[in-house]
Design a protein around this motif. Structure first.
Motif, PDB file in Angstrom:
ATOM      1  N   THR A   1       5.390   3.453   1.746  1.00 27.65           N
ATOM      2  CA  THR A   1       5.453   3.065   0.340  1.00 27.65           C
ATOM      3  C   THR A   1       4.087   2.535  -0.085  1.00 27.65           C
ATOM      4  OG1 THR A   1       6.023   0.730   0.655  1.00 27.65           O
ATOM      5  CG2 THR A   1       7.836   2.321   0.773  1.00 27.65           C
ATOM      6  N   THR A   2       3.958   2.221  -1.354  1.00 30.16           N
ATOM      7  CA  THR A   2       2.691   1.676  -1.855  1.00 30.16           C
ATOM      8  C   THR A   2       2.387   0.310  -1.253  1.00 30.16           C
ATOM      9  OG1 THR A   2       3.826   0.730  -3.773  1.00 30.16           O
ATOM     10  CG2 THR A   2       2.860   2.925  -4.038  1.00 30.16           C
ATOM     11  N   LYS A   3       3.369  -0.321  -0.627  1.00 31.56           N
ATOM     12  CA  LYS A   3       3.142  -1.622   0.008  1.00 31.56           C
ATOM     13  C   LYS A   3       2.482  -1.483   1.381  1.00 31.56           C
ATOM     14  CE  LYS A   3       5.591  -3.813  -3.197  1.00 31.56           C
ATOM     15  NZ  LYS A   3       4.890  -4.448  -4.319  1.00 31.56           N
ATOM     16  N   ASP A   4       2.536  -0.288   1.956  1.00 39.86           N
ATOM     17  CA  ASP A   4       1.980  -0.076   3.300  1.00 39.86           C
ATOM     18  C   ASP A   4       0.478   0.166   3.210  1.00 39.86           C
ATOM     19  OD1 ASP A   4       4.403  -0.104   4.943  1.00 39.86           O
ATOM     20  OD2 ASP A   4       4.952   1.682   3.788  1.00 39.86           O
ATOM     21  N   PRO A   5      -0.321  -0.617   3.947  1.00 37.58           N
ATOM     22  CA  PRO A   5      -1.780  -0.424   3.912  1.00 37.58           C
ATOM     23  C   PRO A   5      -2.202   1.013   4.253  1.00 37.58           C
ATOM     24  CG  PRO A   5      -1.236  -2.463   5.058  1.00 37.58           C
ATOM     25  CD  PRO A   5       0.061  -1.747   4.816  1.00 37.58           C
ATOM     26  N   GLU A   6      -1.427   1.666   5.134  1.00 33.72           N
ATOM     27  CA  GLU A   6      -1.791   3.028   5.527  1.00 33.72           C
ATOM     28  C   GLU A   6      -1.689   4.009   4.362  1.00 33.72           C
ATOM     29  OE1 GLU A   6      -0.228   3.278  10.078  1.00 33.72           O
ATOM     30  OE2 GLU A   6       1.129   2.504   8.554  1.00 33.72           O
ATOM     31  N   ALA A   7      -0.876   3.666   3.354  1.00 30.11           N
ATOM     32  CA  ALA A   7      -0.727   4.563   2.206  1.00 30.11           C
ATOM     33  C   ALA A   7      -2.010   4.656   1.384  1.00 30.11           C
ATOM     34  CB  ALA A   7       0.426   4.096   1.320  1.00 30.11           C
ATOM     35  N   LEU A   8      -2.928   3.704   1.587  1.00 30.32           N
ATOM     36  CA  LEU A   8      -4.205   3.760   0.864  1.00 30.32           C
ATOM     37  C   LEU A   8      -5.000   5.009   1.210  1.00 30.32           C
ATOM     38  CD1 LEU A   8      -5.313   0.020   1.065  1.00 30.32           C
ATOM     39  CD2 LEU A   8      -4.708   1.275  -1.006  1.00 30.32           C
ATOM     40  N   GLU A   9      -4.822   5.528   2.423  1.00 30.78           N
ATOM     41  CA  GLU A   9      -5.521   6.774   2.778  1.00 30.78           C
ATOM     42  C   GLU A   9      -5.057   7.919   1.885  1.00 30.78           C
ATOM     43  OE1 GLU A   9      -5.881   9.980   6.443  1.00 30.78           O
ATOM     44  OE2 GLU A   9      -5.445   7.891   6.931  1.00 30.78           O
ATOM     45  N   LEU A  10      -3.758   7.994   1.648  1.00 37.74           N
ATOM     46  CA  LEU A  10      -3.221   9.023   0.753  1.00 37.74           C
ATOM     47  C   LEU A  10      -3.785   8.857  -0.656  1.00 37.74           C
ATOM     48  CD1 LEU A  10       0.451   8.538   1.919  1.00 37.74           C
ATOM     49  CD2 LEU A  10      -0.814  10.640   2.299  1.00 37.74           C
ATOM     50  N   LEU A  11      -3.767   7.607  -1.138  1.00 39.59           N
ATOM     51  CA  LEU A  11      -4.250   7.316  -2.489  1.00 39.59           C
ATOM     52  C   LEU A  11      -5.713   7.704  -2.641  1.00 39.59           C
ATOM     53  CD1 LEU A  11      -4.141   5.894  -5.281  1.00 39.59           C
ATOM     54  CD2 LEU A  11      -4.644   3.762  -4.080  1.00 39.59           C
ATOM     55  N   ARG A  12      -6.540   7.276  -1.690  1.00 37.33           N
ATOM     56  CA  ARG A  12      -7.986   7.471  -1.840  1.00 37.33           C
ATOM     57  C   ARG A  12      -8.393   8.925  -1.639  1.00 37.33           C
ATOM     58  NH1 ARG A  12      -8.994   1.650   1.123  1.00 37.33           N
ATOM     59  NH2 ARG A  12      -8.760   0.427  -0.791  1.00 37.33           N
ATOM     60  N   THR A  33      -0.896  13.402  -9.123  1.00 37.16           N
ATOM     61  CA  THR A  33      -2.061  12.621  -9.556  1.00 37.16           C
ATOM     62  C   THR A  33      -1.664  11.358 -10.312  1.00 37.16           C
ATOM     63  OG1 THR A  33      -2.264  13.887 -11.617  1.00 37.16           O
ATOM     64  CG2 THR A  33      -3.501  14.686  -9.706  1.00 37.16           C
ATOM     65  N   GLY A  34      -0.458  11.326 -10.874  1.00 40.31           N
ATOM     66  CA  GLY A  34      -0.024  10.174 -11.658  1.00 40.31           C
ATOM     67  C   GLY A  34       0.074   8.890 -10.848  1.00 40.31           C
ATOM     68  N   LEU A  35       0.084   9.008  -9.534  1.00 37.67           N
ATOM     69  CA  LEU A  35       0.187   7.814  -8.684  1.00 37.67           C
ATOM     70  C   LEU A  35      -1.159   7.138  -8.452  1.00 37.67           C
ATOM     71  CD1 LEU A  35       2.771   9.235  -6.118  1.00 37.67           C
ATOM     72  CD2 LEU A  35       3.161   7.356  -7.728  1.00 37.67           C
ATOM     73  N   VAL A  36      -2.235   7.762  -8.926  1.00 35.15           N
ATOM     74  CA  VAL A  36      -3.556   7.127  -8.849  1.00 35.15           C
ATOM     75  C   VAL A  36      -3.656   6.168 -10.032  1.00 35.15           C
ATOM     76  CG1 VAL A  36      -6.054   7.475  -8.823  1.00 35.15           C
ATOM     77  CG2 VAL A  36      -4.541   9.158  -7.747  1.00 35.15           C
ATOM     78  N   LYS A  37      -3.511   4.893  -9.776  1.00 38.55           N
ATOM     79  CA  LYS A  37      -3.400   3.903 -10.851  1.00 38.55           C
ATOM     80  C   LYS A  37      -4.709   3.167 -11.114  1.00 38.55           C
ATOM     81  CE  LYS A  37       1.160   4.372 -11.356  1.00 38.55           C
ATOM     82  NZ  LYS A  37       1.742   4.908 -12.587  1.00 38.55           N
ATOM     83  N   ALA A  38      -5.154   2.407 -10.132  1.00 44.69           N
ATOM     84  CA  ALA A  38      -6.309   1.510 -10.311  1.00 44.69           C
ATOM     85  C   ALA A  38      -7.477   2.071  -9.510  1.00 44.69           C
ATOM     86  CB  ALA A  38      -5.960   0.105  -9.851  1.00 44.69           C
TER      87      ALA A  38
END
Length: 636
Positions: free
Chosen positions: A59-70, A186-191
Motif C-alpha cells: 500500500t502507499t503506507k509501505d516504504p517499498e511502494a516508493l520504488e513503484l511511485l518514483r 499515472t493518477g497515483l503520482v500525487k506529490a
C-alpha cells in the motif's frame, strides 16, 4: 505449465506460468493496494509470474511502494519532456534513493523555466489517470518500434538484451523500454518535484555523448514531500563545498586538477588535530606507525592482483629508467613487503601496522564531488598480521576501536553490513567461506546486528562495512574491516610457528575513518561547520568594544595563548554587533567581549556561537571551562 503461488491470505493456487499478477490478485485489490511483492522482489500488477513463491500486497503506507511511485514518476516526466521537446531522445530513467532521474539527449541543457513547464505538463498527464500497461514483445518487434520512434539509445539497449523477448510499458501515446515495476496508473503520482539538471555521459563513459539528466523526487503525500524538500534546503545550507569556501578550509583549483584537494591553513589545522588523535590512540593500542612511498614499480600491483581487478581505477603508469612505475591505489602491498623484509616468528604476532597513507585512484570527472569523491586522498589505513587463533580477537578489537573513534567524533548511530564474495575474486571458495565465517562469527559474538550485502566484498576478501548516520539522517560509508587469506598467499609471506615450520599469516585490512578527505567532508556537513571546541581551528575570539579596551584585551589574548587555547583578536574600530556577527559566521565557539565593565572587573563577558550569553567570568575560570571541553572532546 503451472506454478504454485501462495496468495496474501495464505492460500495456495496453481496458476499458468506467465500469468499477470493482477489476474491472480484480482480478489485482493482495493484502491489502497498499489503493488505487490513476489517473495522479496517488488512487482507491479502487470508483471508476469514466472516463478513459484509467495505474493504479498503493498500500500502507499509501505516504504517499498516508493520504488513503484518514483519509477512511474520518471516515466511521467519522460512523457512530458517528449511532448514539450519532441526532438529529445530517451536514455534511461530509474527510481533511485530519495527520488528518480531520466537522461535525455537534447541540443541544450534544460533550464529552470523548462523544469516548471515539464512539471505543469506532468500534472496534465497525471490528471488523465493513464494506465501503465506492460507488453512482452519479440526483440525484432521492439527494434522496429524504437527505430520508428527514432530512439537510438533504446535500440542500443535492446540489442544487448540476451533474451528473445523484451518488455515495454505504455501510458497513453508514450511507450518506453522497461521491465517495471510501476503504479497501476499515472493518477497515483500525487506529490512530486523536479529538482535539478546535470550533465551525464551515456553509460558514464566520457567517450560517449553528454546527456542531460533531470532529477526529481516523489512521495505519496504532500506532507512527506515538504518534509523532504526542507531537508534538502538544510543539506544545501550544510554543503561542505560552500562551507569549505566560506570558512577557508579547502579548495579545488582547475590549475591543479579536478579531485585534488588544497588544504587551507584552518582546514589543515583540523586535519592535524584528527591525525594527532588518530596516531596517539593507535600507539596506545599496540599499533606501530609506518610510512610508505607514493609510487612503486607497476609489477607490485600485478602480484597484489590490482592490475587484474582494479586497473580501471588506477592512473596510467609512468616510466622511470625504462621501468614502469605506478601511483599507488592502495597501501597494503607496501606493508606486506615490510613484513617480508625479515623472517617472522609466531611470538611476534599479531603485528599491527598503521599509516595515514595518501593514495591515488582514477575517478571519472562526472562522479567527482568536493571532498566526498576525489582522485587523491589519505586513507587511515592499518594492516594486522595474525595467526588464525588470534583472528576473532583482532576483529573484536577493530570493531571496538571503530566504535570509539566514531562516537568521539559525534556519530552514535550506524549500520553494519557483511559484504560477501563478488563475481570476480581471487582465491578458492573454501578460503572465502572461512574468511566470511570469521567476520560473521565476530559480529554475532559481539551481539551486533548486521545485514548481508551480497557480492560487495573486495576481490581479495570479504569485509565488514560500517555506515555512519549524520544529523540529517544520511548514511556515509567510512569504516571497513576486511579479512584476507589471499594476498598473503600471493606474496608468499610466512611466519615460523611453534612447531618450527612455516605457516601463512592472516591479514586484516582496516580503516576507521575511510579517508581523511571524505570524513572531513562528512564532519563539515554533520556540524554545519560549527565543529566541537576541540576541533575548531579558532576556539575563541577576543572582541573589544573600543580602542581603550585593547591593552587589557592584549593581556587576555596572551594569557589564552599561553594556556594553548587557539584564540584570535578582533580589535578593529567597528561596531560590536558587526564583529559578533562576523565571528558567528566563522562558527567560532566563544566570543570574549571586553568593554568598560570587563576592564574594571578584569573579567570576560562570554557569548557562544549559538547566541547564549554566559555570566561574567574570570580569565582563569574561562580557561578551566574550555580546557575541560577540549580534554573531554565534548560534542556541542
Amino acid at each position: 505449465m503451472e506454478i504454485k503461488i501462495i496468495l496474501p491470505d495464505g492460500s495456495e493456487r496453481q496458476v499458468p506460468k506467465g500469468i499477470k499478477a493482477k489476474e491472480v490478485l484480482k480478489d485482493f485489490l482495493t484502491k489502497e493496494i498499489v503493488g505487490a511483492k513476489l517473495n522479496d522482489k517488488i512487482i507491479d500488477f502487470e508483471t508476469p509470474l514466472t516463478e513459484e513463491g509467495t505474493l504479498s500486497l503493498l500500500t502507499t503506507k509501505d516504504p517499498e511502494a516508493l520504488e513503484l511511485l518514483r519509477h512511474t514518476a520518471a516515466h511521467v516526466m519522460a512523457q512530458a519532456v517528449k511532448e514539450l521537446f519532441p526532438e529529445a531522445k530517451l536514455a534511461i530513467g530509474p527510481a533511485i534513493e530519495n527520488g528518480f532521474y531520466y537522461d535525455f539527449d537534447y541540443e541544450r541543457s534544460f533550464t529552470p523555466e523548462d523544469l516548471k513547464q515539464i512539471e505543469k505538463r506532468m500534472k496534465k498527464i497525471i490528471k488523465k489517470r493513464l494506465p501503465l500497461v506492460r507488453e512482452d514483445i519479440p526483440k525484432e518487434q521492439a527494434i522496429a518500434l524504437f527505430t520508428e520512434l527514432n530512439e537510438p539509445y533504446k535500440l542500443e539497449l535492446i540489442k544487448e538484451i540476451p533474451e528473445e523477448t523484451v518488455s515495454i510499458y505504455r501510458q497513453g501515446d508514450f511507450v518506453d523500454l522497461c521491465c517495471g515495476p510501476h503504479l497501476p496508473h499515472t493518477g497515483l503520482v500525487k506529490a512530486y518535484k523536479l529538482l535539478s539538471v546535470a550533465g551525464a555521459y551515456w553509460r558514464g563513459d566520457e567517450r560517449n555523448p553528454m546527456l542531460w539528466r533531470i532529477y526529481g523526487t516523489a512521495f505519496f503525500t504532500k506532507e512527506d514531500l515538504e518534509e523532504y524538500l526542507a531537508k534538502l534546503e538544510e543539506a544545501k545550507r550544510r554543503d561542505h563545498r560552500r562551507l569549505g569556501k566560506e570558512l577557508e578550509l579547502f579548495s579545488i583549483e582547475d590549475e591543479v586538477g579536478p579531485g585534488l584537494i588544497l588544504w587551507h591553513p584552518k582546514g589543515a589545522l583540523i586535519r592535524k588535530l584528527i591525525e594527532d588523535f588518530w596516531k596517539d590512540e593507535h600507539l596506545k593500542r599496540g599499533y606501530e606507525l609506518v610510512v610508505t612511498p607514493h609510487i612503486a614499480r607497476r609489477h607490485l600491483w600485478q602480484i597484489s592482483g590490482h592490475l587484474d581487478f582494479y586497473a580501471e581505477n588506477m592512473f596510467a603508469p609512468m616510466k622511470i629508467d625504462e621501468v614502469e612505475y605506478q601511483l599507488k591505489p592502495m597501501n597494503c602491498p607496501f606493508h606486506i613487503l615490510i613484513y617480508k623484509s625479515r623472517r617472522r616468528s609466531y611470538r611476534e604476532l599479531p603485528i599491527r601496522w598503521c599509516e595515514l597513507g595518501t593514495v591515488y585512484r582514477y575517478e571519472r570527472s562526472g562522479v567527482l564531488h568536493g571532498l566526498m569523491r576525489v582522485r587523491g586522498f589519505t586513507q587511515d589505513d592499518a594492516h594486522i598480521f595474525c595467526r588464525e587463533d588470534q583472528l576473532e580477537e583482532e576483529i573484536f578489537k577493530c570493531l571496538d576501536l571503530t566504535v570509539y573513534f566514531l562516537s568521539t567524533f559525534g556519530f552514535k548511530e550506524y549500520q553494519i553490513f557483511l559484504s560477501t564474495r563478488p563475481d570476480k575474486y581471487v582465491g578458492s571458495e573454501e578460503i572465502w567461506e572461512k574468511a566470511e565465517g570469521a567476520l560473521r562469527k565476530a559480529l554475532e559474538d559481539k551481539g551486533l546486528s548486521y545485514e548481508i550485502d551480497p557480492g560487495e566484498g573486495v576481490f581479495y576478501g570479504p569485509k565488514i562495512d560500517i555506515k555512519i548516520k549524520d544529523v540529517l539522517g544520511r548514511f556515509w560509508q567510512c569504516s571497513t574491516i576486511q579479512v584476507d587469506f589471499n594476498i598473503p598467499e600471493r606474496f608468499n609471506i610466512t611466519y615460523i610457528g611453534e612447531d618450527n615450520q612455516r605457516h601463512r599469516p592472516i591479514m586484516i585490512h582496516r580503516a576507521l575513518l575511510g579517508s581523511l578527505e571524505r570524513f572531513f567532508g562528512v564532519l563539515i556537513e554533520h556540524y554545519a561547520g560549527a565543529f566541537p571546541v576541540w576541533l575548531s581551528p579558532v576556539q575563541a575570539i577576543v572582541i573589544t568594544v573600543a580602542d581603550r579596551h585593547i591593552p587589557f584585551a592584549e593581556r587576555v589574548l596572551e594569557r589564552l595563548k599561553g594556556a594553548d587555547i587557539r584564540v584570535s583578536p578582533d580589535f578593529r574600530n567597528e561596531k560590536l554587533g558587526f564583529k559578533i556577527r562576523e565571528a558567528q559566521l566563522q562558527k567560532i565557539p566563544y566570543m570574549l567581549i571586553i568593554g568598560d565593565k570587563e576592564v574594571e572587573n578584569e573579567a570576560l563577558t562570554i557569548r557562544t556561537r549559538k547566541g547564549e550569553n554566559l555570566p561574567l567570568m574570570s580569565v582563569e575560570d574561562f580557561i578551566a571551562r574550555i580546557r575541560e571541553e577540549i580534554s573531554a572532546k565534548t560534542i556541542n
